[in-house]
Write an enzyme that holds these catalytic residues in place. Structure first.
Site, PDB file in Angstrom:
ATOM      1  N   LYS A  86       0.940  -1.277  -0.041  1.00  0.00           N
ATOM      2  CA  LYS A  86      -0.017   0.077  -0.036  1.00  0.00           C
ATOM      3  C   LYS A  86       0.796   1.316   0.006  1.00  0.00           C
ATOM      4  O   LYS A  86       1.836   1.351   0.951  1.00  0.00           O
ATOM      5  CB  LYS A  86      -0.847   0.098   1.257  1.00  0.00           C
ATOM      6  CG  LYS A  86      -2.196   1.059   1.317  1.00  0.00           C
ATOM      7  CD  LYS A  86      -2.845   0.881   2.559  1.00  0.00           C
ATOM      8  CE  LYS A  86      -3.852   1.818   2.724  1.00  0.00           C
ATOM      9  NZ  LYS A  86      -4.635   1.741   3.888  1.00  0.00           N
ATOM     10  N   SER A 161      -9.648   1.889   3.083  1.00  0.00           N
ATOM     11  CA  SER A 161      -8.969   2.599   1.904  1.00  0.00           C
ATOM     12  C   SER A 161      -7.768   2.095   1.192  1.00  0.00           C
ATOM     13  O   SER A 161      -7.349   2.187   0.035  1.00  0.00           O
ATOM     14  CB  SER A 161      -7.899   3.853   2.998  1.00  0.00           C
ATOM     15  OG  SER A 161      -6.966   3.152   3.638  1.00  0.00           O
ATOM     16  N   SER A 185      -9.389  -0.253   7.085  1.00  0.00           N
ATOM     17  CA  SER A 185      -8.913  -0.075   5.701  1.00  0.00           C
ATOM     18  C   SER A 185      -8.138  -1.382   5.056  1.00  0.00           C
ATOM     19  O   SER A 185      -7.714  -1.563   4.341  1.00  0.00           O
ATOM     20  CB  SER A 185      -8.012   1.003   5.530  1.00  0.00           C
ATOM     21  OG  SER A 185      -8.716   2.126   5.742  1.00  0.00           O
TER      22      SER A 185
HETATM   23  N1  GLN Z   1     -12.660   4.287   6.462  1.00  0.00           N
HETATM   24  C1  GLN Z   1     -11.996   4.697   7.421  1.00  0.00           C
HETATM   25  C2  GLN Z   1     -11.966   6.070   7.520  1.00  0.00           C
HETATM   26  O1  GLN Z   1     -12.213   6.698   6.497  1.00  0.00           O
HETATM   27  C3  GLN Z   1     -10.943   3.608   7.421  1.00  0.00           C
HETATM   28  C4  GLN Z   1      -9.414   4.416   7.516  1.00  0.00           C
HETATM   29  C5  GLN Z   1      -8.513   3.534   7.831  1.00  0.00           C
HETATM   30  O2  GLN Z   1      -8.489   2.431   8.179  1.00  0.00           O
HETATM   31  N2  GLN Z   1      -7.171   3.970   7.284  1.00  0.00           N
HETATM   32  O3  GLN Z   1     -11.125   6.469   8.494  1.00  0.00           O
END
Ligand code: GLN
EC number: 6.3.5.7
Length: 511
Positions: A86, A161, A185
């Site tokens: 990532k 994400s 995420s």
């Molecule tokens: N969807 C969550 C957010 O927007 C997840 C973020 C993450 O785990 N990096 O904060």
């Protein structure tokens, strides 16, 4: 794509590793096959922001030489198998952007600890995968550069994400990937793409070199197509690191051993706790159906299923959206046009001061979602509001930790759906931040409490899209979830006649 090649890339990472050790295939041949898949798949999937072709082949050659010289014996089991990373994790000499214009063109001068560990294990790095900007989002639509498509239906999001890592593994572009999980995420994209995604115990994997989003919640973890593969990868990247002050000074628990134990499909003596609050309203019927069938399989293998209540999980999402933006507002203050990446000078006619340059840089460099969170965080932390917002959210966090502690007195592992819905269409949640935020409602409690959790594929919903099944284990006991997860995977695959991905149509492989 030749039949032999497409057969090779569809193997699990453990199977690939065995072929490498048996000298049936070299690491270079495997890396080359994955690069060919990437070339063929990217026009449809768009999982990668950067493919590190040359570096991956060089790393593969270096490993093949070690293997030929008989120097690979002490290396981890996955040696020679490549990994996608990532783009939230820094890689020396390979561009790292966090999918933000503010870091466009930045080439890190150092490797994250997890990258050092992959390299030491002889695991080549295929490239950097797409994400929502600074890991903020649940669909990968907030990337400044491109939208990644879900391999099961390219009109739909891969989750976020870490949609790039999940789609790359789901589409056979990579056997393994790394993600970061601050509020789901890793696990939510895994649920939406039918992959395995693990958020280890907070402190179980070093965050050194993970671009900080919300430091008290962030955790790096594996993405794979099998539970055993995730265990093997977590063993490579996990363990103490003195460069991360929150790293746990203990060895990684025996994860692969637990997964192999689980593959025997015997769960007698294990108590599984169904979390009452993570289901019902807001959960798609097709998701609940697959989840309930999974629970039944755990029972059939001898597990005792009890219902547990975690009453404060209802407030986890609200508290997360105070704590996370507060930390975001602080962590993202470093992108000021002075040190790395983008610099935008103030418009002509305005004073050419440092403050104006910073404002112009941040205005141009950050996307709307990131700006929204910085503003939220600054507000929550401001004098006069701090106790009401941040202070209250921290209290809720403690109550969530206590809920987990109580639940783990009644059960060895907890379970829930990996995500309330299957993959949604592009644009569906973009105009409604709250709908987007709700995507992670089942995942966030684990980040708030630092407990390990993982999502594994539980089959397809009636809409033909993957459903995730989530396991939670007590802090620092990650092995506890690997056993039932591997058992459920084995039971499901016995029904399906192989991994769920055998049903995936892969036109990009010429099939
Ligand atoms: N969807 C969550 C957010 O927007 C997840 C973020 C993450 O785990 N990096 O904060």
């Amino acid at each position: 794509m030749s039949a032999a090649k497409s057969e090779l890339v569809k193997l699990s990472a453990a199977e690939m590793a065995a072929k490498i050790r048996a000298k049936e295939v070299s690491s270079r041949e495997l890396v080359q096959a994955q690069l060919d898949v990437i070339d063929a798949a990217e026009p449809s999937i768009d999982a990668f922001l950067h493919v590190s072709r040359e570096e991956a082949l060089q790393q593969a050659d270096a490993f093949d030489e070690r293997l030929a010289a008989g120097e690979a014996d002490g290396l981890p089991e996955l040696a020679g198998v490549p990994v996608a990373v990532k783009d939230m994790i820094v890689t020396k000499g390979i561009p790292t952007t966090a999918a933000s214009k503010i870091l466009e063109g930045w080439v890190p001068p150092y490797d994250a600890t997890v990258i050092e560990r992959l390299k030491a294990a002889g695991m080549p790095i295929l490239g950097k995968t797409n994400l929502d900007e600074f890991a903020q989002g649940s669909s990968t639509e907030h990337s400044a550069f491109k939208t990644t498509k879900n391999p099961w239906d390219t009109r739909r999001v891969p989750g976020g994400s870490g949609g790039g890592s999940a789609a790359a593994v789901g589409a056979f572009e990579a056997p393994l990937a790394l993600g970061t999980d601050t509020g789901g995420s890793i696990r939510q994209p895994s649920a939406l793409t039918g992959t395995v995604g693990v958020k280890p115990t907070y402190g179980g994997v070093s965050r050194y070199g993970a671009i900080a989003m919300a430091s008290s919640l962030d955790q790096i973890g594996p993405v794979s197509r099998s539970v055993l593969d995730a265990a093997l990868l977590q063993e490579v990247i996990g363990g103490h690191d003195k460069r991360d002050s929150t790293s746990i000074p203990k060895p990684v628990p025996p994860l692969a051993q637990a997964a192999r134990e689980g593959m025997k499909m015997d769960l007698k003596g294990m108590k599984v706790g169904l979390v009452k609050e993570l289901g019902g309203k807001g959960y798609q019927p097709g998701v609940e159906a697959r989840f309930n069938e999974g629970v039944k399989l755990l029972q059939d293998m001898g597990a005792e299923v009890v219902e547990v209540s975690c009453p404060h999980f209802a407030y986890a999402l609200a508290a997360y959206y105070i704590i996370m933006p507060s930390e975001v507002s602080s962590n993202l203050a470093r992108y000021d046009g002075m040190r790395y990446g983008l610099r935008v000078m103030p418009p002509e006619g305005t004073p050419q001061t440092a403050a104006n340059m910073m404002a112009a840089t941040r205005e141009a460099g950050f996307g709307d979602e990131v700006k929204r969170r910085i503003i939220l965080g600054i507000y929550a932390l401001s004098a006069g509001y701090y106790d009401a917002w941040y202070g209250s959210a921290q209290k809720v966090r403690t109550l969530i930790i206590r809920d987990f502690e109580e639940a783990f007195k009644q059960a060895d592992v907890l379970v829930s759906p990996g995500s309330p819905t299957t993959a949604f269409k592009f644009g569906d949640r973009m105009d409604d931040p709250l709908a987007m935020y709700l995507s992670d409602v089942a995942n966030i409690p684990a980040n708030m409490a630092g407990t390990p959790a993982m999502s594994i594929p539980a089959g397809l919903s009636d809409d033909g899209l993957p459903v995730g099944f989530q396991f939670f284990a007590p802090q620092m006991r990650d092995e506890v979830m690997y056993k039932p997860a591997a058992a459920l995977e084995a039971a499901l695959q016995a029904q399906w006649g192989g991994p769920m991905h055998k049903d995936l149509k892969t036109p990009w492989l010429g099939e």
